[in-house]
Enzyme design. Sequence first.
Site, PDB file in Angstrom:
ATOM      1  N   ASP A  13       0.855  -1.175   0.000  1.00 43.32           N
ATOM      2  CA  ASP A  13       0.000   0.000   0.000  1.00 43.32           C
ATOM      3  C   ASP A  13       0.897   1.232   0.000  1.00 43.32           C
ATOM      4  OD1 ASP A  13      -2.918   1.003   0.414  1.00 43.32           O
ATOM      5  OD2 ASP A  13      -1.712   2.191   1.797  1.00 43.32           O
ATOM      6  N   GLU A  15       0.850   5.706   0.281  1.00 39.72           N
ATOM      7  CA  GLU A  15       0.185   6.978   0.532  1.00 39.72           C
ATOM      8  C   GLU A  15       0.930   8.005  -0.308  1.00 39.72           C
ATOM      9  OE1 GLU A  15      -2.603   6.858   2.018  1.00 39.72           O
ATOM     10  OE2 GLU A  15      -2.328   4.850   2.863  1.00 39.72           O
ATOM     11  N   HIS A 155      -5.679   4.478   6.141  1.00 36.05           N
ATOM     12  CA  HIS A 155      -4.980   5.358   5.204  1.00 36.05           C
ATOM     13  C   HIS A 155      -3.558   5.645   5.647  1.00 36.05           C
ATOM     14  CE1 HIS A 155      -8.679   5.694   3.049  1.00 36.05           C
ATOM     15  NE2 HIS A 155      -9.283   6.152   4.121  1.00 36.05           N
ATOM     16  N   ASP A 160      -2.834  -0.340   6.303  1.00 35.39           N
ATOM     17  CA  ASP A 160      -3.687  -0.744   5.182  1.00 35.39           C
ATOM     18  C   ASP A 160      -3.164  -2.015   4.517  1.00 35.39           C
ATOM     19  OD1 ASP A 160      -5.414   1.345   5.673  1.00 35.39           O
ATOM     20  OD2 ASP A 160      -4.917   2.460   3.854  1.00 35.39           O
TER      21      ASP A 160
END
Length: 175
Positions: A13, A15, A155, A160
């Site tokens: 994941d 960001e 998030h 995540d």
Amino acid sequence: MKIFGAHRCIVVDVETTGLSPGYGDRVIEVGAVALEGDGIVSEFSSLIRVEKNIPRHVSRIHGITNDMLIGQPLPDAVYPALRDFIGDALLVAHNVRFDLAFLRHEFGRLGLVLANQSACTLELARRRLPELPDHRLETVYRHLFGALPAAVRCHRALDDARLTALVWGELGRRS
């Protein structure tokens, strides 16, 4: 945890500073968990200092601020280590197109290639759980397991990735 025929897979994941690497947005956090056999065997996580400001509306989503990136490693330190962690494993993500578009862009900036096969828990959830009102990671997780663990920060990349790993395993068991 069933891994859909793969001996090892990496759930990843990211960001970011926005929605599109094509418009100059960058990865500012990456989280990955390695799955083998029945569960998570190792993890990789890093904030990444980039020369791109995080807009306030984006920072409100993941909670990462420009100040948090001060002193963090640069991309040329993070991505070779992530490449080593990933190896040739199957990559799994919730909305894999988004995550891999960003990672391939970041790898490419350093002359690295990310050509791993991939699987998407978002697409899988849409096929197997059509009755859900939406297929966001939190919604799918809550449907499969109940409440989110108290310590989870949605998030944020590593949390995540961990949630996605559990969703991946459960959807695999249900196949």
